[in-house]
Design an enzyme around this catalytic site. Structure first.
Site, mmCIF file in Angstrom:
data_model
loop_
_atom_site.group_PDB
_atom_site.id
_atom_site.type_symbol
_atom_site.label_atom_id
_atom_site.label_comp_id
_atom_site.label_asym_id
_atom_site.label_seq_id
_atom_site.Cartn_x
_atom_site.Cartn_y
_atom_site.Cartn_z
ATOM 1 N NE ARG A 147 -2.233 2.003 3.477
ATOM 2 C CZ ARG A 147 -2.932 2.517 4.500
ATOM 3 N NH1 ARG A 147 -4.205 2.166 4.684
ATOM 4 N NH2 ARG A 147 -2.380 3.342 5.363
ATOM 5 C CE1 TYR A 159 -4.783 7.538 10.921
ATOM 6 C CE2 TYR A 159 -5.664 6.558 8.922
ATOM 7 C CZ TYR A 159 -5.320 6.468 10.257
ATOM 8 O OH TYR A 159 -5.505 5.287 10.911
ATOM 9 C CG ASP A 222 -7.282 3.494 3.024
ATOM 10 O OD1 ASP A 222 -8.328 4.067 2.676
ATOM 11 O OD2 ASP A 222 -7.173 2.830 4.081
ATOM 12 C CG HIS A 224 -7.689 6.794 5.080
ATOM 13 N ND1 HIS A 224 -6.360 6.995 4.773
ATOM 14 C CD2 HIS A 224 -7.731 5.644 5.771
ATOM 15 C CE1 HIS A 224 -5.641 5.998 5.266
ATOM 16 N NE2 HIS A 224 -6.451 5.175 5.865
ATOM 17 C CD GLU A 248 -8.496 0.414 2.466
ATOM 18 O OE1 GLU A 248 -7.356 0.035 2.106
ATOM 19 O OE2 GLU A 248 -8.832 0.487 3.653
ATOM 20 C CD GLU A 274 -10.552 0.725 6.935
ATOM 21 O OE1 GLU A 274 -9.752 0.132 6.200
ATOM 22 O OE2 GLU A 274 -10.238 1.685 7.652
ATOM 23 N NE ARG A 295 -9.522 -2.500 3.344
ATOM 24 C CZ ARG A 295 -8.520 -2.932 4.107
ATOM 25 N NH1 ARG A 295 -8.131 -4.197 4.038
ATOM 26 N NH2 ARG A 295 -7.891 -2.127 4.936
ATOM 27 C CD GLU A 351 -4.703 -2.927 6.367
ATOM 28 O OE1 GLU A 351 -5.911 -3.179 6.542
ATOM 29 O OE2 GLU A 351 -4.219 -1.792 6.480
ATOM 30 C CD1 TRP A 414 -12.431 10.039 10.636
ATOM 31 C CD2 TRP A 414 -10.732 9.063 9.574
ATOM 32 N NE1 TRP A 414 -11.456 9.831 11.530
ATOM 33 C CE2 TRP A 414 -10.392 9.234 10.901
ATOM 34 C CE3 TRP A 414 -9.792 8.503 8.717
ATOM 35 C CZ2 TRP A 414 -9.177 8.833 11.406
ATOM 36 C CZ3 TRP A 414 -8.599 8.107 9.204
ATOM 37 C CH2 TRP A 414 -8.296 8.277 10.552
#
Ligand code: KDG
Ligand code: MG
Length: 414
Positions: A147, A159, A222, A224, A248, A274, A295, A351, A414
């Protein structure tokens, strides 16, 4: 075989973990992970106040009935706190059942479908030099999929990116993974975000990584949950030349229909879920084939029983697993994912951020990482133990994930 004890264990061997330990009247012990990053004590209280008393005297072999009892029996069902608690019970009961059988848990899930689970690790850097160094470190450690998260010009932190300034913190684990500066603070750190700068910069990062490391290496990214549907579509399209394994969480998770817009515009594979906690969260995404990878983790989706059901449903639509495995999933949750992943027909990728040495001393996991793959041990059950002495030396500390604001100070997704 009845449940005789259910203990909620909270410890911080570098970061907080909530673990459920179920003991039967004939002495079998099962573990379940109930860690909800930044909201740990909510799950601990749900378990100790509302679930543990209901488990006393139940037949520990009744995994499915216990799941249904805790899910359907609760008027207020679903949600991350409830489902992390249900997950911990379910995982602990599977652990016990496999120990009673004297078999590694994956044997009860149908046996081995593959020799090991291909994993991806987290490379990151505030600039290309740091990022390339981080990719190289991963390749040297054997990772075969990576990743890639990168700093964005104009933003002091991003982040998912370990900046060189915090590269020395942590407890001796992999400092480059320590990208959650808020984890040791009593209130969340506030980060700043600029979507246009991010969208301009990320394709240049992937172009540079492909030029440096070639076309073969599977690369993931990702987002996020930070983009609107059309921004996500634009990012997916602009990354197509770099052949990502997946993009992602491009959009916030509440709006599943947003993925239709993203899908209309890009062939970059999508990985979502996730923060989902139920099979119902996936219905639209599966039936319209809006995603490519699931996820969800055992820890947050209601346990092995529930995640197995999600994977079977996904398989109808040629959708594969891509289980969430950051360091806030404990070694118990990771072990459960490994047993499930080795057995299911539609495994995709796992992951894997390595836990710190102190975390591994506490949980003593027996799974192994070699040649870019994770494999379960042949120990009966999950193959994880809990060391109370080490746990007592590392008590809970309040910690939060960061929050995200735009440059004008508005709160952002986020
Ligand atoms: O607790 C939140 C983290 O686990 C999450 O932000 C990590 O997005 C993440 C990932 O894909 O590992
Ligand atoms: Mg993620």
């Amino acid at each position: 075989m009845q449940v005789a004890n259910a203990e909620v264990l909270v410890a911080n061997p570098g970061r907080n973990f909530v673990t459920l330990r179920v003991t039967t009247d004939d002495g079998f012990v099962g573990l379940g992970d109930a860690t909800l990053n930044g909201r740990e004590l909510a799950v601990a209280a749900y378990l100790s106040e509302h679930v543990a008393p209901l488990l006393m005297g139940r037949d520990a072999h009744q995994v499915e009935d216990t799941w249904q009892y805790l899910y359907r029996g609760a008027y207020w069902r679903r949600g991350p706190v409830t489902m992390a608690a249900v997950a911990a019970v379910d995982t602990a009961l599977w652990d016990i059942k496999a120990k009673v059988a004297g078999l590694p848990l994956y044997q009860l899930l149908g046996g081995r479908s593959r020799s090991g689970l291909l994993v991806y690790g987290h490379a990151s850097g505030m600039d290309l030099r740091e990022l390339f160094e981080s990719v190289r470190e991963h390749l040297e450690k054997g990772y075969r999929a990576i990743r890639v998260q990168a700093g964005v010009p104009g933003l002091s932190s991003v982040y998912g990116v370990a900046s060189s300034k915090n590269a020395s913190v942590g407890d001796g684990g992999d400092a480059r993974y320590d990208y959650e500066p808020a984890r040791r603070s009593a209130v969340p750190v506030e980060e700043r975000w600029d979507t246009r700068a991010y969208l301009r910069h990320i394709p240049t990062v992937f172009e540079a990584v492909r030029n440096e490391f070639g076309p073969e290496l599977p690369l993931l990214h990702d987002a996020h949950h930070r983009l609107t549907p059309i921004q996500a579509a634009k990012l997916g399209k602009s990354l197509e030349p770099y052949d990502l394994f997946w993009l992602e969480d491009p959009t916030p998770a509440e709006n599943q229909a947003a993925l239709r817009r993203v899908r209309e515009h890009t062939t970059t594979p999508l990985a979502i879920g996730e923060v989902f906690n139920s099979i119902w969260d996936y219905r639209e995404l599966f039936e319209e084939q809006l995603i490519d990878y699931v996820r969800s983790a055992v820890t947050h989706a209601g346990g092995i029983t529930a995640l197995r059901r999600i994977f079977d449903y996904a398989s109808v639509y040629q959708i594969k697993s891509g289980v969430h495995g950051p360091t806030d999933i404990s070694p118990v949750g990771l072990a459960a994912a490994i047993h499930l992943g080795i057995a299911i027909p539609n495994f995709g990728i796992q992951e894997y951020m390595r836990h710190s040495p102190t975390t591994n001393e506490l949980f003593r996991p027996s799974y192994t990482f070699a040649d870019g793959t994770l494999a379960p041990s042949e120990a009966p059950g999950l193959g994880v133990d809990y060391d109370d002495t080490i746990a007592q030396a590392h008590p809970y500390q309040a910690a939060y994930l960061p929050v995200n604001r735009l440059l004008d100070g508005s709160m952002h997704d986020w």
